[in-house]
Enzyme design. Structure first.
Site, PDB file in Angstrom:
ATOM      1  N   CYS A 178      11.343  64.626  11.160  1.00 53.59           N
ATOM      2  CA  CYS A 178      12.208  64.365  12.305  1.00 53.59           C
ATOM      3  C   CYS A 178      12.973  65.631  12.714  1.00 53.59           C
ATOM      4  CB  CYS A 178      13.100  63.167  12.042  1.00 53.59           C
ATOM      5  SG  CYS A 178      13.504  62.310  13.575  1.00 53.59           S
TER       6      CYS A 178
ATOM      7  N   HIS B  63       9.444  58.971  10.373  1.00 47.31           N
ATOM      8  CA  HIS B  63       9.971  58.990   8.997  1.00 47.31           C
ATOM      9  C   HIS B  63       8.979  58.339   8.033  1.00 47.31           C
ATOM     10  CE1 HIS B  63      14.196  60.147   9.930  1.00 47.31           C
ATOM     11  NE2 HIS B  63      13.846  59.681  11.109  1.00 47.31           N
TER      12      HIS B  63
ATOM     13  N   GLU C 163       8.957  58.537   4.949  1.00 50.61           N
ATOM     14  CA  GLU C 163       9.621  58.117   3.699  1.00 50.61           C
ATOM     15  C   GLU C 163       9.983  56.631   3.689  1.00 50.61           C
ATOM     16  OE1 GLU C 163      10.922  59.941   6.090  1.00 50.61           O
ATOM     17  OE2 GLU C 163      13.102  59.733   6.276  1.00 50.61           O
TER      18      GLU C 163
HETATM   19  N1  GLN Z   1      18.723  64.510  15.920  1.00 51.63           N
HETATM   20  C1  GLN Z   1      17.319  64.426  16.172  1.00 51.63           C
HETATM   21  C2  GLN Z   1      17.007  63.454  17.297  1.00 51.63           C
HETATM   22  O1  GLN Z   1      17.784  62.585  17.598  1.00 51.63           O
HETATM   23  C3  GLN Z   1      16.552  64.074  14.906  1.00 51.63           C
HETATM   24  C4  GLN Z   1      16.866  62.721  14.360  1.00 51.63           C
HETATM   25  C5  GLN Z   1      16.405  62.515  12.941  1.00 51.63           C
HETATM   26  O2  GLN Z   1      16.162  63.483  12.210  1.00 51.63           O
HETATM   27  N2  GLN Z   1      16.303  61.263  12.516  1.00 51.63           N
HETATM   28  O3  GLN Z   1      15.965  63.529  17.868  1.00 51.63           O
END
Ligand code: GLN
Length: 545
Positions: free
Chosen positions: A383, A509, A511
């Site tokens: 992310c 994600h 994970e």
């Molecule tokens: N801040 C980034 C976004 O909103 C990444 C979010 C995250 O790592 N879950 O796109």
């Protein structure tokens, strides 16, 4: 006669005793005997969900397939049971009140005064018993967050009292988790806090049926019989929960103590030897590794292990799969800068740059990505970690020196990461990100294609910003390719470097989907690549000496 049985898990004496792990372990033992189980967490705070909570407050926010932002205990439930949870599995006081107030505004209470009892308690009961009416489960385990005696827990304990009263003790029972402290000066384990906590529960009309006693020392028969006598439970229902070296030992420890047997006996269900062959194979591999590698986890909440819970657990699953111990070195991104990166990262066999929000620590993350890219150290970006990899590539390979994400710099001349179109009109912060499971088409002849061995995958998201497609061609020509795309929106979900042994960034994600029974393929492959890197490094060092 109701079919579904209910187990409530309450906590006493102290927080952080591991209610979630005990609940998940019991669920595992029952599932391994063929029972259909689900676990639910009720959280007595006023936030609608933990999505708006800082990780310092509440640890990681776990995301389900249906896009619920939930308590991290749901992660344990999924990792132990290998069954997805949903919005219904995590309910907060905020959500309960929100729905009661909405009903009131619709006039559904027909002019009555709306009160904690019965309106709030009825809503709590409805949200517990919804699993029973679905007919999908034999046993529902509901964990009540917090500690009995807390003001905010009272409506939940009252709802439990009513359910027990209405359904009878053969259909609903309470497991109370307590703590038996060891007083070194007296050389003794002390039962008094447990007695008081059971009494506190009784003041609300709830008699605990089973006590799970967290302790650092074994409970003697004498102590067990004392606890049983003073707390109105049978001696077999006094269960020792001794400190374990890994949370994955707890199902076996509970089995040895007979927790599952006592629960099934009270429900009139049959006990049989649980089928734990797969679980124990994982445990054996986890505890008897053939190799050891060191992975750097770069984030800004590293001092709090709970903030990256699912990532750390995914490493354990993937490590076991590779018969490799994964030593995780947590590195604070704010302490990293180009000058000290070599001394902090050179000894690592792989680096994972963590998810996150906001500007703090991002330059350290970018410096780390540059180092591992140039030194061919396996890299996994999740992310925000993926977004950092894109920014680093833009700045140092495409020479767009001020490239950035518009999250960090709204006026950047090169917004290689920018706000998603669908987010531009969003003003509320809670529950409004791109959340939950989304489809991703994996491009042929890419590393993720080999790793997943599939063309279509579904992964869970939680973000507002995205890879800016205007830079895609430039990036691709220079060697950073988009290996996964969302078919409906065209959003880039995976990037990789073509001239690097293992450099993958994912906008989602992975994970959240790694479980003991199903370690996530990206984590498994990342650990394999890190192991390969470690072994070849050792060979090189040996050749030099
Ligand atoms: N801040 C980034 C976004 O909103 C990444 C979010 C995250 O790592 N879950 O796109």
């Amino acid at each position: 006669m109701p079919n579904t049985k209910y187990v409530f898990v309450t906590g006493g004496v102290s927080s952080s005793l591991g209610k979630g792990i005990v609940a998940a372990s019991l669920a595992k033992l029952l599932q391994a005997q063929g029972y259909k189980i689900t676990i639910q967490k009720l959280d007595p705070y006023i936030n609608i969900d933990p999505g708006t909570l800082n990780p310092y407050e509440h640890g990681e926010c776990f995301v389900t397939d249906d896009g619920a932002e939930t308590d991290l205990d749901l992660g344990h439930y999924e990792r132990f049971l290998n069954v997805p949870t949903s919005q219904a599995n995590n309910v907060t006081t905020g959500r309960i009140y929100q729905s009661v107030i909405e009903q009131e505004r619709r006039g559904e209470f027909l002019g009555k005064t709306v009160q904690v009892i019965p309106h709030i308690t009825n809503e709590i009961k409805r949200r517990i018993q919804v699993f029973g009416t679905s007919g999908d489960y034999d046993i529902v385990i509901t964990e009540i967050g917090g500690t009995v005696g807390d003001i905010e827990s009272l409506p939940y304990v009252e709802a439990v009292r009513q359910i027990k009263w209405e359904m009878g003790s053969e259909n609903a029972l309470v497991i109370h988790l307590t703590f038996i402290p060891y007083l070194a000066a007296a050389g003794e384990l002390k039962t008094k806090p447990t007695q008081h906590s059971v009494k506190t529960l009784m003041e609300s009309g709830v008699q605990a049926d089973i006590l799970v006693c967290r302790t650092e020392h074994e409970l003697s028969d004498k102590i067990r019989s004392k606890i049983a006598r003073f707390c109105n439970v049978s001696q077999e229902a006094v269960i020792e929960s001794i400190d374990a070296s890994t949370i994955y030992d707890v199902p076996n420890l509970m089995l040895a103590e007979g927790l599952d047997k006592v629960v099934l006996k009270k429900f009139g269900f049959q006990w049989k030897e649980p089928e734990l062959a797969g679980w124990n194979k994982f445990l054996f591999r986890h505890k008897n590794p053939e190799n050891i590698i060191r992975i750097g986890l770069i984030g800004k909440y590293v001092e709090l292990q709970d903030s990256y819970k699912s990532i750390l657990e995914s490493f354990i699953h993937a490590g076991a799969e590779n018969s490799t111990a994964v030593e995780v070195e947590c590195i604070h991104s704010e302490n990293l800068e180009s000058g000290n990166v070599p001394s902090l990262l050179a000894h690592l066999d792989g680096v994972l740059v963590a998810p996150g929000f906001g500007e703090r620590g991002i330059e350290g993350k970018i410096a780390a990505v540059q180092y591992v890219r140039e030194h061919h150290i396996p890299f996994f970006g999740i992310c925000l970690g993926m977004q950092m990899a894109v920014i680093e590539f833009a700045r140092n390979v495409l020479n767009l020196k001020d490239a950035n994400s518009t999250e960090m710099d709204e006026n950047t001349p090169d917004p290689v990461i920018s706000l998603m179109e669908s987010q531009k009109s969003v003003s509320d912060k809670g529950g409004t990100m791109r959340l939950g499971s989304w489809e991703c088409q994996i491009q042929p002849d890419t590393l993720p294609h080999r790793i997943y061995a599939a063309e279509t995958i579904h992964e869970r998201h939680r973000h507002r910003y995205e890879f800016n497609d205007q830079y895609r061609k430039m990036m691709t020509d220079a060697g950073m390719i988009a290996s996964g795309i969302n078919p409906d929106t065209g959003l880039v979900e995976i990037v990789e470097l073509t001239d690097h042994p293992w450099f993958v960034g994912v906008q989602y994600h992975p994970e959240y989907k790694s479980t003991v029974a199903n370690p996530h393929p990206l984590f498994v492959n990342f650990i394999e690549a890190a192991l390969k890197y470690a072994l070849s490094n050792k060979k090189n060092t040996a050749a030099l000496n």
